[in-house]
Design an enzyme around this catalytic site. Structure first.
Site, PDB file in Angstrom:
ATOM      1  CB  VAL A 124       3.316   0.540   4.262  1.00  0.00           C
ATOM      2  CG1 VAL A 124       2.268   0.275   5.159  1.00  0.00           C
ATOM      3  CG2 VAL A 124       4.495   1.616   4.804  1.00  0.00           C
ATOM      4  CG  ASP A 168       9.809  13.978   7.227  1.00  0.00           C
ATOM      5  OD1 ASP A 168       9.779  13.026   6.746  1.00  0.00           O
ATOM      6  OD2 ASP A 168       9.887  15.127   6.544  1.00  0.00           O
ATOM      7  CB  ILE A 182      -0.928   0.004   1.199  1.00  0.00           C
ATOM      8  CG1 ILE A 182      -0.251  -0.160   2.482  1.00  0.00           C
ATOM      9  CG2 ILE A 182      -2.112  -0.970   1.200  1.00  0.00           C
ATOM     10  CD1 ILE A 182      -1.164  -0.009   3.656  1.00  0.00           C
ATOM     11  N   GLY A 183       2.044   1.171  -0.013  1.00  0.00           N
ATOM     12  CA  GLY A 183       2.957   2.250  -0.016  1.00  0.00           C
ATOM     13  C   GLY A 183       4.471   2.027   0.126  1.00  0.00           C
ATOM     14  N   GLY A 211       8.380   4.074   1.319  1.00  0.00           N
ATOM     15  CA  GLY A 211       8.768   5.465   1.978  1.00  0.00           C
ATOM     16  C   GLY A 211      10.299   5.292   1.838  1.00  0.00           C
ATOM     17  CG  PHE A 221      14.246   5.066   6.481  1.00  0.00           C
ATOM     18  CD1 PHE A 221      13.910   5.981   7.043  1.00  0.00           C
ATOM     19  CD2 PHE A 221      15.372   5.254   5.787  1.00  0.00           C
ATOM     20  CE1 PHE A 221      14.532   7.244   7.272  1.00  0.00           C
ATOM     21  CE2 PHE A 221      16.348   6.283   6.083  1.00  0.00           C
ATOM     22  CZ  PHE A 221      15.995   7.251   6.761  1.00  0.00           C
ATOM     23  N   GLY A 222      11.680   1.938   3.811  1.00  0.00           N
ATOM     24  CA  GLY A 222      10.721   0.740   3.543  1.00  0.00           C
ATOM     25  C   GLY A 222       9.573   0.552   3.084  1.00  0.00           C
ATOM     26  CE  LYS A 248       8.420   3.119   8.122  1.00  0.00           C
ATOM     27  NZ  LYS A 248       8.705   4.406   8.873  1.00  0.00           N
TER      28      LYS A 248
END
Length: 796
Positions: A497, A610, A489-490, A492, A494-495, A510
Site C-alpha cells: 500500500v 478476516d 505505508i504498509g 499485506g 497480497f500486495g 493498494k
C-alpha cells in the site's frame, strides 16, 4: 484394474483429491483404509452394491462431505466402520440390527443429524467394542437401551452433542468399559451410585452437563481410573476423600460445581498420585491438608475461587514438578513461604484476591520459566523488584496492594523514598480503586435491546460517495512518485500500500502482487464486495484499476480513501501512541455498526472473514473503518454456522472462529467471534497469539476468568490516561470516574467474552453488541462531560 485386490491401505499420508470411483467397483475388496489424509468429495450412493465383500471401511480424519449412503446398510458383513473427523451431513444410518460382526463404529466429529434412539439397533451387535457417536447434531434423550449394548464394549463416546435425559442406571452392566465419555451434553439427574462396578474403567468424562447430587464414593473402587472429569456440572456435597485410593488417578477435574466442605487428608495420603488437579470455582473451605506434600508428581494445581483459608502450606515445596499454581480468590493469609523457592519449574502463579502479607519474595525473579505472576489485591508491602520477570509489566500484576512501592514505572507504584504526604494521597487513590472493584459487581453488564429493524444512529466521519474515478497505471505511477519506498505505508498478504496524491486528493493505493497465489482472487472478491456497498464505517474503494500496459504483465490496484491515523494494531502496540478508554469503546461501536450493516442491512449478507486490528483503519477523527475485503464472502443463501466447506480456513490464526478449523462455511457468527476477540484485545492490549496463550489457554478464557470482579487485573496498563488528582481535588469526583471506568471495562469484556464463545449458537448477536457498548460509553462519558474532557481525538 486389480480385480482380485482384497486389501488397500493408504492411511496416514498427505493424499488429496477424491477417491476414484473405480475403487468402489473392486468387488473382491475386503479392506479399504484411508484414515488421516486430505481426501474430499462424496461417497457414491451405490457403495452398498458394488463392494459386497467389504469387512473394513476406514475413512476417518479426512474432508469427506455429503451423506453417508443408506446402501451401506447392505454391508452386514462389515466389522469396522470409521467415518469420524469428516464433514458428513444428513441423517445417521439408522438400522444396524443385522450387523452381527460389527466391533467398531465411529461417526464422531461430523455434522450428522437424527435421533439417538438408533442405538437400540446396535443391541444385537454382540462383538461391539468401540462406539463413538459425537460431536454431532444428534438429539433426543439418551435411551435406556444403552444398558443393553454388548458387554464387550470397551469405548463409549458421545461428546459435545445435544443429548438429554439421565444416565441409564444399567450402564454399569457394561463391565468391560475402559473409556466412558459423555461430556458436553445436556444430561441431568445424578450419577449412578454403583459406578464402582465398572472396574476396568480408565477414563471417565462427564463434564459440562447438568448433573446434580453427590459424587459416588464407589468411584474409589476404580483402581485403574486414570482420568476423572466432572467439571461444569451442579454436583454438591464434599469430595469423597476415598478418591485418593484410586491408585492410577492422575487427572482429576471437579471445577465449576457446587462442592463444599474441606479437603480430607485421605485424598492426598492415599496411593493416588495426581499430575493435574482442578478444584476451582466451588465452595470448598478450610485449610489445605499437610498431606498435599506427598503429591510429588503434581504439575497443575488450581484452587481458585473457593473459601480456603489458613496459610500457604510449607509442604508445597515437595511438589517439585509444579508448573501452574492458582490459589486466587480465597482467604489465605500470612507470608508466601520462602520454602517455595525450590519450585524452580513454576510457569504461572496466581495468589491474587487473598489476604496475604509481607514482602514479595525475590526468588520469583530467579525462576527461569515463570511468565505470569499475579499478586493483586492482597496486603503485600515493601519494594517491588525490577529485575528479570518484574521488568515485564505484562507478566507481573500487583494492583490493590497499598503498601507496595518501587518497581518499574509501568506498574505506577509510588517511589519508595517519597514524602509522607504524597504516600497518603496515593494510598487514598489506590484504596478507592480496591473498593470500586468490590462495588462494581452489581453495576455492570447494562443491556439495552435493539430490534433488527431499528436504524443505527449516524456517527462522526463522512461516507464516501458513489464516485468512480477512471485512472490508469501512469496516473498511479505519478501519484505515488513511482511507487517509491518513501510513500510505502504498509504491506499485506497480497500486495503493498502506497500513499499518493490523485486529482488533488490524498489516497491509499493498494498494488496487488500477482505472483502471490490468490492475489487475483482477492482483488475480484474485494471489488465485488464493495462495488455497491457504502457505509461510514467501511473503508471505501474510490476506484479499481486493472490494465495490461506495464511490461506486458497484468497490473491491478485498488484506490482507497486515505486513513491518516493508520491501523488499529499500531495503536494497540503503542507505535502510533496510546488510545483512551473512550476512544477504544468508540472504535468498538464503529466496527460493530459496520458488521451489522454487512450482515443485516445489505441486500445479500456479506461476511468479512478476516476481522482483526490490522484491518481496522482510523481516519482523521479517529473514526474506525473496516477494510481489506479480500477474503470476504457474499452469502447467496443462508448458511448454517456448522455447514461444511472445502475452501479451507478463512481468516487469521487467533481471530478465526474455531468452527472454521473444522471446515465450516463462512458465516456471520464467524465474524462475531473475530469481533469478540478484537474487543478483548482492545481492552487487555494482548494479542490472541501472545506467548502466554498456549496449551489450550486462550484470550477468551483469560478474560472470562476475570469477570466480574477482577477485570482491572487484565486491562491494558496504558488505559490509565489521566492524572485524576491534578484535574479534580474532590475525592468523590475521582471515585466516580474510577467506578465508571470499571463498569465500562467490565461491560466491554463481557460483550467480548459472549461474542467469542466457542459455540456459534451461543454468541451474542452483533446488533445487540451495539446497544450494550453504546450504553457503556454513555455511562463513561457522563463523568467525562462533567469534567469537560474530549471523547475523541488522538493522543500521541
Amino acid at each position: 484394474m486389480m480385480r482380485n485386490l482384497t486389501f488397500l491401505e493408504v492411511g496416514e499420508n498427505e493424499l488429496s483429491g477424491t477417491l476414484p470411483t473405480s475403487h468402489f467397483n473392486l468387488s473382491s475388496l475386503l479392506i479399504l483404509e484411508c484414515i488421516g489424509n486430505q481426501l474430499h468429495g462424496e461417497l457414491p450412493t451405490n457403495i452398498g452394491f458394488t463392494i459386497p465383500s467389504l469387512k473394513m471401511l476406514n475413512l476417518a480424519s479426512n474432508n469427506f462431505t455429503g451423506l453417508i449412503p443408506i446402501t451401506l446398510l447392505n454391508h452386514t458383513a462389515l466389522g469396522f466402520i470409521a467415518f469420524g473427523y469428516n464433514s458428513f451431513t444428513g441423517r445417521v444410518p439408522y438400522d444396524f440390527r443385522n450387523f452381527h460382526n460389527l466391533n467398531w463404529l465411529d461417526i464422531a466429529h461430523n455434522y450428522l443429524e437424527g435421533d439417538i434412539n438408533f442405538i437400540a439397533t446396535l443391541v444385537n451387535c454382540s462383538q461391539l467394542d468401540t462406539l463413538q457417536l459425537g460431536p454431532n447434531h444428534i438429539s433426543a434423550k439418551l435411551p435406556e437401551s444403552v444398558a443393553n449394548l454388548s458387554t464387550s464394549l470397551e469405548s463409549f463416546l458421545i461428546v459435545d452433542t445435544p443429548i438429554s435425559g439421565e444416565i441409564p442406571k444399567g450402564i454399569t452392566n457394561l463391565n468391560n468399559l475402559e473409556l466412558l465419555s459423555l461430556g458436553g451434553c445436556k444430561l441431568t439427574g445424578s450419577l449412578p451410585q454403583d459406578f464402582g462396578k465398572l472396574s476396568k474403567l480408565v477414563v471417565l468424562h462427564l463434564y459440562s452437563n447438568e448433573l446434580k447430587g453427590r459424587i459416588p464414593s464407589s468411584l474409589s473402587n476404580l483402581t485403574l481410573l486414570s482420568e476423572l472429569s466432572l467439571k461444569e456440572n451442579l454436583l454438591e456435597g464434599s469430595i469423597p476423600p476415598s478418591l485418593g485410593n484410586c491408585q492410577s488417578l492422575l487427572y482429576l477435574n471437579l471445577s465449576y460445581n457446587e462442592l463444599n466442605g474441606t479437603l480430607g487428608n485421605e485424598l492426598f495420603e492415599g496411593p493416588a498420585s495426581f499430575i493435574e488437579l482442578y478444584l476451582h470455582h466451588n465452595h470448598l473451605e478450610g485449610s489445605l491438608p499437610s498431606t498435599m506434600s506427598k503429591q510429588g508428581r503434581l504439575e497443575i494445581l488450581k484452587l481458585s475461587n473457593n473459601k480456603f483459608s489458613g496459610v500457604i502450606p510449607d509442604g508445597l515445596r515437595y511438589c517439585s514438578n509444579l508448573q501452574n499454581l492458582f490459589m486466587d480468590g480465597n482467604s489465605f493469609h500470612g507470608n508466601i513461604p520462602s520454602s517455595l523457592s525450590s519450585l524452580a519449574g513454576l510457569q504461572q502463579v496466581d495468589f491474587s484476591q487473598n489476604n496475604l502479607s509481607g514482602p514479595i519474595p525475590a526468588f520469583f525473579s530467579k525462576f527461569p520459566n515463570l511468565y505470569y505472576l499475579n499478586l493483586s489485591y492482597n496486603n503485600f508491602e515493601g519494594r517491588v523488584p525490577t529485575s528479570s520477570l518484574f521488568a515485564n509489566e505484562s507478566a507481573v500484576f500487583v494492583a490493590g496492594n497499598s503498601r507496595l512501592c518501587g518497581g518499574i514505572k509501568q506498574l505506577q507504584l509510588p517511589k519508595c523514598n517519597e514524602n509522607k504526604s504524597r504516600k497518603k494521597i496515593n494510598l487514598i487513590i489506590i484504596c478507592s480503586l480496591v473498593g470500586l472493584v468490590a462495588t462494581a459487581i452489581g453495576g455492570v453488564g447494562i443491556y439495552l435491546s435493539c430490534t433488527k429493524n431499528k436504524k443505527t444512529p449516524l456517527l462522526r466521519g463522512s461516507m464516501i460517495g458513489n464516485v468512480t474515478m477512471k485512472v490508469s497505471y501512469d496516473m498511479l505511477l505519478k501519484a505515488t512518485a513511482g511507487f517509491s519506498s518513501e510513500n510505502l505505508i504498509g504491506t499485506g498478504s497480497f500486495g503493498s500500500v502506497f500513499k499518493g496524491i490523485l486529482d488533488g486528493k490524498t489516497v491509499a493505493v493498494k498494488v496487488l502482487n500477482l505472483q502471490r497465489h490468490g492475489a487475483s482472487k482477492s482483488f475480484i472478491a474485494e471489488c465485488n464486495t464493495l462495488r455497491n456497498v457504502r457505509h461510514r464505517n467501511l473503508l471505501g474503494i474510490i476506484t479499481a484499476c486493472s490494465s495490461i500496459d506495464f511490461q506486458r504483465n497484468d497490473f491491478r490496484a485498488l484506490v482507497y480513501e486515505f486513513m491518516p491515523h493508520g491501523s488499529l494494531d499500531k495503536w494497540l502496540s503503542g507505535v502510533d501512541g496510546n488510545m483512551s478508554l473512550a476512544q477504544r469503546v468508540d472504535v468498538a461501536i464503529d466496527v460493530a455498526q459496520a458488521l451489522s450493516y454487512l450482515h443485516h442491512e445489505c441486500e445479500t449478507p456479506i461476511v468479512h472473514c478476516d476481522l482483526k486490528p490490522s484491518n481496522i483503519l482510523l481516519d482523521n477523527d479517529m473514526v474506525a473503518h473496516v477494510g481489506d475485503f479480500g477474503l470476504a464472502r457474499i452469502l447467496t443463501q443462508p448458511r448454517h454456522p456448522n455447514q461444511s466447506s472445502t475452501i479451507g480456513i478463512r481468516g487469521t490464526i487467533g481471530y478465526a472462529a474455531p468452527e472454521y478449523g473444522l471446515g465450516s462455511e463462512p458465516s456471520t457468527s464467524g465474524d462475531v467471534y473475530s469481533y469478540g476477540i478484537l474487543l478483548l484485545e482492545l481492552i487487555t492490549g494482548k494479542s490472541p497469539t501472545a506467548s502466554m496463550f498456549n496449551d489450550g489457554y486462550n484470550l477468551h478464557e483469560h478474560a472470562e476468568a476475570a469477570l466480574p470482579d477482577q477485570v482491572l487485573q487484565i486491562v491494558d496498563p496504558s488505559l490509565e490516561e489521566d492524572n485524576l488528582t491534578e484535574e479534580a481535588e474532590d475525592p468523590r469526583v475521582v471515585q466516580d470516574e474510577l467506578q465508571r471506568r470499571v463498569e465500562c471495562v467490565t461491560a466491554v469484556i463481557s460483550v467480548g467474552v459472549s461474542c467469542s464463545n466457542h459455540l456459534p449458537q451461543e454468541r451474542m448477536k452483533i446488533v445487540d453488541t451495539i446497544s450494550r457498548l453504546q450504553s457503556a460509553r454513555d455511562n463513561l462519558l457522563n463523568a467525562r462531560n462533567r469534567r469537560n474532557l474530549p471523547a475523541r481525538g488522538a493522543r500521541g
